[in-house]
Scaffold this motif. Structure first.
Motif, PDB file in Angstrom:
ATOM      1  N   VAL A  41       0.843  -1.192   0.000  1.00 53.29           N
ATOM      2  CA  VAL A  41       0.000   0.000   0.000  1.00 53.29           C
ATOM      3  C   VAL A  41       0.883   1.248   0.000  1.00 53.29           C
ATOM      4  N   THR A  42       0.560   2.218  -0.860  1.00 50.81           N
ATOM      5  CA  THR A  42       1.367   3.449  -0.880  1.00 50.81           C
ATOM      6  C   THR A  42       1.028   4.325   0.335  1.00 50.81           C
ATOM      7  N   GLU A  43       1.950   5.249   0.620  1.00 45.99           N
ATOM      8  CA  GLU A  43       1.896   6.072   1.834  1.00 45.99           C
ATOM      9  C   GLU A  43       0.524   6.721   2.057  1.00 45.99           C
ATOM     10  N   ALA A  44      -0.094   7.196   0.969  1.00 42.76           N
ATOM     11  CA  ALA A  44      -1.347   7.942   1.101  1.00 42.76           C
ATOM     12  C   ALA A  44      -2.474   7.106   1.728  1.00 42.76           C
ATOM     13  N   PHE A  45      -2.343   5.784   1.660  1.00 40.76           N
ATOM     14  CA  PHE A  45      -3.424   4.933   2.156  1.00 40.76           C
ATOM     15  C   PHE A  45      -3.091   4.258   3.488  1.00 40.76           C
ATOM     16  N   VAL A  46      -1.859   4.477   3.965  1.00 39.49           N
ATOM     17  CA  VAL A  46      -1.419   3.774   5.172  1.00 39.49           C
ATOM     18  C   VAL A  46      -2.284   4.127   6.383  1.00 39.49           C
ATOM     19  N   ALA A  47      -2.658   5.426   6.517  1.00 44.29           N
ATOM     20  CA  ALA A  47      -3.432   5.845   7.698  1.00 44.29           C
ATOM     21  C   ALA A  47      -4.761   5.105   7.785  1.00 44.29           C
ATOM     22  N   ARG A  48      -5.381   4.877   6.644  1.00 42.39           N
ATOM     23  CA  ARG A  48      -6.674   4.190   6.635  1.00 42.39           C
ATOM     24  C   ARG A  48      -6.531   2.735   7.095  1.00 42.39           C
ATOM     25  N   ILE A  49      -5.483   2.096   6.567  1.00 39.16           N
ATOM     26  CA  ILE A  49      -5.264   0.689   6.928  1.00 39.16           C
ATOM     27  C   ILE A  49      -4.888   0.613   8.416  1.00 39.16           C
ATOM     28  N   ASP A  50      -4.020   1.550   8.859  1.00 46.10           N
ATOM     29  CA  ASP A  50      -3.586   1.546  10.264  1.00 46.10           C
ATOM     30  C   ASP A  50      -4.760   1.747  11.214  1.00 46.10           C
ATOM     31  N   LEU A  51      -5.667   2.650  10.840  1.00 39.19           N
ATOM     32  CA  LEU A  51      -6.828   2.905  11.688  1.00 39.19           C
ATOM     33  C   LEU A  51      -7.628   1.606  11.879  1.00 39.19           C
ATOM     34  N   MET A  52      -7.827   0.882  10.802  1.00 42.73           N
ATOM     35  CA  MET A  52      -8.602  -0.360  10.888  1.00 42.73           C
ATOM     36  C   MET A  52      -7.845  -1.425  11.690  1.00 42.73           C
ATOM     37  N   LYS A  53      -6.499  -1.390  11.587  1.00 43.64           N
ATOM     38  CA  LYS A  53      -5.705  -2.365  12.338  1.00 43.64           C
ATOM     39  C   LYS A  53      -5.751  -2.085  13.834  1.00 43.64           C
ATOM     40  N   LYS A  54      -5.753  -0.778  14.192  1.00 47.09           N
ATOM     41  CA  LYS A  54      -5.700  -0.405  15.611  1.00 47.09           C
ATOM     42  C   LYS A  54      -7.078  -0.458  16.284  1.00 47.09           C
ATOM     43  N   ALA A  55      -8.123  -0.258  15.525  1.00 49.20           N
ATOM     44  CA  ALA A  55      -9.453  -0.168  16.131  1.00 49.20           C
ATOM     45  C   ALA A  55      -9.871  -1.497  16.775  1.00 49.20           C
ATOM     46  N   THR A  56     -10.530  -1.388  17.918  1.00 51.17           N
ATOM     47  CA  THR A  56     -11.074  -2.605  18.537  1.00 51.17           C
ATOM     48  C   THR A  56     -12.452  -2.921  17.949  1.00 51.17           C
ATOM     49  N   VAL A  57     -12.987  -1.952  17.208  1.00 48.97           N
ATOM     50  CA  VAL A  57     -14.267  -2.148  16.515  1.00 48.97           C
ATOM     51  C   VAL A  57     -14.061  -3.236  15.448  1.00 48.97           C
TER      52      VAL A  57
END
Ligand SMILES: NC(=O)C1=CN([C@@H]2O[C@H](COP(=O)(O)OP(=O)(O)OC[C@H]3O[C@@H](n4cnc5c(N)ncnc54)[C@H](O)[C@@H]3O)[C@@H](O)[C@H]2O)[C@@H](O)CC1
Length: 201
Positions: A94-110
Motif C-alpha cells: 500500500v502506498t503512503e497515502a493509504f497507510v493511515a486508513r489501513i492503520d486505523l482499521m488495524k488499531k481499532a477494537t471495533v
C-alpha cells in the motif's frame, strides 16, 4: 449485526472497484435500517462511481471529509467496512497515502468486515510477509474466495455472489459451495462457539 444497535457503521472506500462495492454496501445498509457513514476521499470521474455516490447522497448517507481519529471511531462506530482495496488492479504494498486508513482499521477494537480481500493483502500470497496486515473479523469473498484468503484468521468467512454461471464454475473448477434456499451469500467457515449461528447457516 444485532450488536450494532443504534451506533453507526463506518464504510471506508478506496479509489477502485472495491471502493465501489463499499458504496453499494453503504446503500444496502441504509435500506436495511442501519446508519452507514462513508469515508471516500479519492474519487474517480467514472459515471458509475458518480452515480453510486449520488445514490448514497440522495439516501442521506453522510460522507466524512476527514478520516476520523481512533478515539472517535471507538465511541461512534459499531463496525467498520473495509472497502479500500481488493485484488486485480491493486498491487501491494500500500502506498503512503493509504497507510493511515489501513492503520486505523488495524488499531481499532471495533470489528472490521473486509470486502473480497483484506485491504493490503496479495490476491495469491495473502497477508503481507511480515504478518503485519489487517486482520478483519469477517471476510466476504465475492464470486469465489481468492487464494490469498487462505491466510484469513478471523471468525466469519462468507461467500457472496450467487451469479456465477455453471459453465464458468465448471471451466475454472471453482467448486463453489451450495447457497442455502434463496440466499445470495453462504457462510463458508466460522471459527466461533456460537452454535446457534452455525446452525442457522
Ligand atoms: N473484477 C470483477 O469482475 C469484479 C470486481 N469487484 C470488486 O472490484 C475489486 C477489484 O477492483 P479493482 O481492480 O479496481 O482494484 P481495487 O479496487 O482493489 O484497487 C484499484 C485502485 O487501487 C490503486 N492501487 C493499486 N495498487 C496500489 C497500491 N499499492 N497502493 C495504493 N493504491 C493502489 C489503483 O490505482 C486503483 O485506483 C474486487 O476486489 C471486488 O471488490 C466486484 O465489484 C465484482 C466484480
Amino acid at each position: 449485526m444485532e450488536k450494532v444497535g443504534n451506533k453507526s457503521i463506518l464504510v471506508i472506500c478506496g479509489p477502485g472497484n472495491n471502493g465501489g462495492d463499499g458504496l453499494v454496501c453503504a446503500r444496502h445498509l441504509k435500506v436495511l435500517g442501519y446508519k452507514p457513514v462513508i469515508y471516500y476521499p479519492v474519487r474517480t470521474e467514472k459515471q458509475l462511481y458518480n452515480s453510486l455516490t449520488t445514490q448514497c447522497t440522495n439516501m442521506a448517507v453522510p460522507f466524512l471529509q476527514m478520516l476520523p481519529e481512533l478515539s472517535t471511531v471507538e465511541c461512534t462506530f459499531a463496525l467498520i467496512v473495509d472497502a479500500v482495496f481488493g485484488f486485480s488492479s491493486f498491487k501491494p504494498p500500500v502506498t503512503e497515502a493509504f497507510v493511515a486508513r489501513i492503520d486505523l482499521m488495524k488499531k481499532a477494537t471495533v470489528p472490521v468486515v473486509s470486502i473480497d480481500l483484506p485491504s493490503g493483502w496479495h490476491v495469491d500470497n495473502g497477508e503481507p510477509e511480515e504478518r503485519s496486515g489487517l486482520l478483519p473479523e469477517m471476510l466476504i469473498s465475492l464470486m469465489c474466495p481468492k487464494r490469498g484468503a487462505l491466510d484469513f484468521r478471523g471468525i466469519y468467512h462468507y461467500l457472496g455472489g450467487r451469479f456465477v454461471p455453471a459453465a464458468l464454475e465448471e471451466k475454472f473448477e471453482m467448486n463453489l459451495p451450495e447457497y442455502p434456499g434463496t440466499d445470495c451469500c453462504v457462510l463458508i467457515s466460522c471459527d466461533c462457539e456460537d452454535e446457534e449461528h452455525q446452525k442457522e447457516h
